[in-house]
Structures are given as C-alpha cells and as structure tokens.
Design an enzyme around this catalytic site. Sequence first.
Site, short mmCIF file in Angstrom:
data_model
loop_
_atom_site.label_atom_id
_atom_site.label_comp_id
_atom_site.label_asym_id
_atom_site.label_seq_id
_atom_site.Cartn_x
_atom_site.Cartn_y
_atom_site.Cartn_z
CD GLU A 115 0.31 11.79 4.60
OE1 GLU A 115 1.64 10.58 4.99
OE2 GLU A 115 -0.31 11.30 4.20
NE ARG B 17 2.31 8.15 5.59
CZ ARG B 17 3.17 8.01 4.88
NH1 ARG B 17 3.74 6.25 4.64
NH2 ARG B 17 1.69 8.40 4.16
CG ASP C 268 -9.45 10.90 7.68
OD1 ASP C 268 -8.15 12.07 6.93
OD2 ASP C 268 -8.34 10.16 6.82
CD GLU D 235 -6.83 3.72 7.13
OE1 GLU D 235 -7.14 3.13 6.12
OE2 GLU D 235 -6.53 4.40 7.35
CB THR E 76 -3.64 9.90 11.97
OG1 THR E 76 -4.84 9.44 11.75
CG2 THR E 76 -2.71 10.17 11.81
C1 DMJ Z 1 -2.31 6.63 7.45
O1 DMJ Z 1 -0.71 7.24 6.93
C2 DMJ Z 1 -2.24 7.50 8.11
O2 DMJ Z 1 -3.54 6.79 8.86
C3 DMJ Z 1 -3.83 8.83 7.26
O3 DMJ Z 1 -3.84 9.60 8.26
C4 DMJ Z 1 -4.83 8.26 6.57
N1 DMJ Z 1 -4.46 7.51 6.05
C5 DMJ Z 1 -3.30 6.16 5.80
C6 DMJ Z 1 -3.27 5.09 5.65
O4 DMJ Z 1 -3.89 4.41 5.49
#
Ligand code: DMJ
Length: 653
Positions: free
Chosen positions: A280, A284, A413, A547, A633
Amino acid sequence: MPAASLLPLFGSAAGPGALGGPAGGGAGGGGRKAAGPGAFRLTEKFVLLLVFSAFITLCFGAIFFLPDSSKLLSGVFFHSAALQPPPPPPGGQPRAPPQPGGGPAAGAAAAAAAGGAGSLERIRADHERALREAKETLQKLPEEIRRDIRQDKEKLLQDARGRKEAGAPGLPQRLFRQPVGAVGQEPADPAVRQRRAKIKEMMKHAWDNYKRYAWGLNELKPISKQGHSSNLFGNIQGATIVDALDTLYIMEMKEEFKEAKEWVEKNLDFNVNAEISVFEVNIRFVGGLLSAYYLSGEEVFRKKAVELGEKLLPAFNTPTGIPWALLNIKSGIGRNWPWASGGSSILAEFGTLHLEFVHLSHLSGNPVFAEKVMNIRKVLNRLDKPEGLYPNYLNPSSGQWGQHHVSIGGLGDSFYEYLLKAWLMSDKTDEEGKKMYYDAVQAIETHLIRKSSGGLTYIAEWKGGLLEHKMGHLTCFAGGMFALGADGAPNDKTGHHIELGAEIARTCHESYDRTSMKLGPEAFRFDGGVEAIATRQNEKYYILRPEVIETYMYMWRLTHDPKYRQWGWEAVEALEKHCRVDGGYSGIRDVYNHHESHDDVQQSFFLSETLKYLYLLFSEDDLLPFEHWVFNTEAHPLPVLHEDDGNKEENQK
Ligand code: DMJ
C-alpha cells in the site's frame, strides 16, 4: 576537549609542563628542581599561577553568565577555522552534507592533529576572536543578544531550506524534461467538456472537504467530518494528499497542487516508528510521489520517493528475497499477515512493486531497487506453476507456494497488471515480463474464464482445481488490462484480447446495472440461479472503488466506442446521487438497498483513481497518452522509458 583545546594558547609562554602536566610532574621532572636560567622561582611561579587562574576565571565567568551560554560555548570551543563551511562553489550549488562521523569535535581534533605552527596560530587567533566576541557580547543589552540569537537561528533555517529545495543530498543531478502529454487540450465537443468540468468539480468537493476536516491525516470521514486513519500506513500521514497530487496536476488545480506540495515539503515524514503495508505504501506513496515528480519536475517529490524507497528495502531481507508484507520502517523488521496461508507473502503485494522500483533506480542512479524486483521474477520463474497458474501465496522463507488459491481479483490482480506494464514501460524491451504476462493470460483463459448461461463472460476463482463462480469488483480491472495488452498478443490474438476486454467491461457494467443504486457490489456471483449479482450480505458494499471505470477508460481509448463514456457517465450520476454528502464522498454499505447507509470513509483512491479515470474518460487522448505513460495500480502515471531517450541500458538490466 575544552580544557585541552585551551592549552595551546598558553603553551608558548609557559612551555609544556608549566602547569604540572606529565612533562613537568612525572618521575623525571618536578616543579621544585631548579632547571637552568629560564626557570622561575617558587614565588614568581605562584604569582604567575594566580594571575593565570584569575584570567581563566574571568573568561569562564563571562561565558557562563551570558543569557544563552550554550551558543557562546559553541562559539568559543567550536569556532575553529577548520570548521568553517567551505565557500560556496561557483554557481551557488548546494554544499555537500557533513560526512558521517564528522561534526564539530571531529573537526577540531582534525585541525589539532594536522599540527604545525600554522594550525596553532589559527587556533590562537580563533580563541582570541572568541574572547573578544564574548567581551562584546557582555556589553550588549539582553534584548540585543536575543535579537542576534534570533537572526542566527533564522539564517540556519534558511540555509537548511535552501539545501532542501536544491535537491536530495546524494541524488545525482538530473535534467528534468517533462514527458509528452502531462497536459492535454480541452475536449473539442462542448458536451464532453461540460461533463469533464463536472468531474473536476467532484474532485474539488472531495479535496476541499478533506482539507477542511482532515488536512494532513490519511483519509476523510465525510459524515462525521473528521480524519480517518488506516493501519495500512502505520503512522505515516497524508495519504490523500500524496495520492491526489497527480490528479490535481492534470486537472490543472494549481492552487491545490501548490498547497499539497508545500505540505509534502514541510510535513511528509518517514522517520516514524511505524509498521506499514509495503504494497500500500508503495502504490500510493512511492507511486504518488514519482508521478508528481514526473509531471511537475519538483525535486522534493523525487527526493521523498527515493527516501521512502530506501525505507522499504529491509522488507526484502528474507531467505528468498521475496519481501514481507508488513515492515516496521524504523526497526526494519518485517513479517507477513497472520492470516496468510502458512506465513506466506501475497502475490499481488510482492508482485506490485516492479514499476515503482524500476523508476526509483532510474531516478536515484542506485540499481538496488531494480535488482530487488528482478529477483522476485527469478524466484517465480524457478517454481512449478499448477496448470501454468500463479497461486496467491508464496512462502518467503522456503520459496514454496502456500495454498493453491488463484485469483485475478484480490490477492492476485495487480501482479498480472505489472507484468504487462513492465513490458510496456520498458519500451517493449522487457521480453521476460512480456512472456510471463501472455503465458499467464493463456492459463487464465483456459482455467478461469467462463461464460454464464445468460452470455456474460466472467473470471472465476480457482481453489486447488475447483472453481468458485464469483467475480470481485477488483477483478473488473482485467477488462482494461486485456485490451491494453491486445496489441502485443501472440498468434494474431489482438482482436481476441480486445474482445475479451469488452466482454469483461460488459459484465462489470451489468453488475452495476443490476443494483438499485447503479453502483457495483464488492463481489458478484454466477451460481445459484443468479448472474452478476451479489448474494451474500458481506459482498454488497461499494467503497468508491475505481476498477470498473478504469476498464471503461481503457476501452474508450482503445475503441472509441461511445458506450464506454455513456457507462462512465451513469457512474458519475450514481456517485452524485448516493455517495456525495456535505462533507465529501462516502462508500455505501448495500448497493441493493433503496436507502443509503454510508460507511463514512472517503478512500484516498477515490481521488487518485476513480476521479482520475473518469476525467481521462472525458478527455482527449493526448492527455497522458498510452505510448508515453503507464499507470501504476493506483492510477499514478509513470513515463515509458523510451530507448531513444537514452534508456537503452536501463531497460536491459
Ligand atoms: C487500489 O488501492 C489499487 O487499485 C489496488 O491495486 C487495489 N485496490 C484499490 C482500489 O480498489
């Protein structure tokens, strides 16, 4: 140290041993022995000693009775010429930081050790000047002394600030060239322009409320109008600010970007005792800082990104180099989630560091970041994969898979996403990433992708060979991924991959359309007589996730089919109707209900992803074009490392 450093001042008059030191008071010496014509009589010695001690007492008295004696002491004892900072080099470049193990005492010792008449002279002159200054200071009024101290402090602060702005110490100088497409044109169609302006207004509402009620904290609770902290970031603060930086930039919210940057400069602090989620924090914070740097060229973002990247490195200290999920960034001690199969690390977590770490090496000149993530690939490539699939759990000590659970949603994912994007980001030179991606998609198609009797294509989960006919909201990102990867698909499968992307987009749209609020549930099922509907109460929530909108954005860019903009707009209307509250935007507990029950959290990814993808959906393709950018992501854009921009070597590592 102070007494020793005062001795040379008197040494030439009285000679070594005059005060009964080893040379005079040792076995072979002694004050009482007459020793030649230059020697003093006892009374003379006594008088001399008296005068001398009176002088010393006077000096020390002067020092200790001053209002800020510590400052003066440092002036007296540490004011050696050897300690003066060197004059600034031509062009006013920042000075090199002090060397480890240096500092004032080390400097004085070095000066003394250098020895010689020159340094004695210098030391004497320094001490004389210090005494003079002390005397002058004694004559000043207390108010004047306080003013001097204030001015000195301000100067020190200014110098420190100057060094900060000039770039991170230790980072190589880098000429910033803004990649193509950091800003785009206004949409030509007025209706599209208006919709895009509405999305910008939504961003403003989310940001202003965060600023009003939770500034500097991680997230906002929009109903209770206060900060929300998540243990994913330990006590690192400001997740929403860092996550939102690039969205503010591309929406040209200049004032807001400026205040966010100032907050980062002054307050973003990684020197905290915090156990954080490596994944995370990477997607982020590292991702957000990297994008902010590449868009704006502001050095502070590069410096902070590298600083944070360095803090994450101890996570890789495991027998295999597969990183821990959790890391205390102060102690460097890592561990895994207690619920993860047999102490395993999670595929989607350790597999979602690649893009950011390659850029950290690129920006810092330090190969260690890229080496760490390349080693992850090596470990994975040595392992047998059941049916060519990657289980979600891998033990970092034994290097063996944990439970055989495969998912393209949660826990798996973004690992697949990063294989594809690593290849694209390398200007399509990372052949290993490419092969791993297309092989994995082949196995996913064979074993996980199914069509419902109603004709909806979905991606199921695989548990030790058995399928669970459930698809998560998270899995909906895969529509965009398949379409993005279509271009390089082997065996003329380009059209097929685009079609796969379109089918997943349609299924995910259905999962929204079949709720009362027109917002998708956390997971939906294709069994027990239902299709694309959540059947369990704990799967009916919507937490402002991106998503589905992300997939619309990719599908729009790659096909220009207007239905994707239409579907995106339906989502905007639903968000406005059900999630917007006075204090920002909130998630919903049950999207099948007719009355909103808000979860009272404005997730930071709502600003970084959901609103950004919506904005891009209603922008022209020249804003962050895919030939020049890949999105991490968390939707943070990172530039493609084009070979002809001098990145050839980098891409071959
Ligand atoms: C985000 O923090 C990122 O996309 C992560 O890969 C998965 N989920 C959350 C949002 O749903």
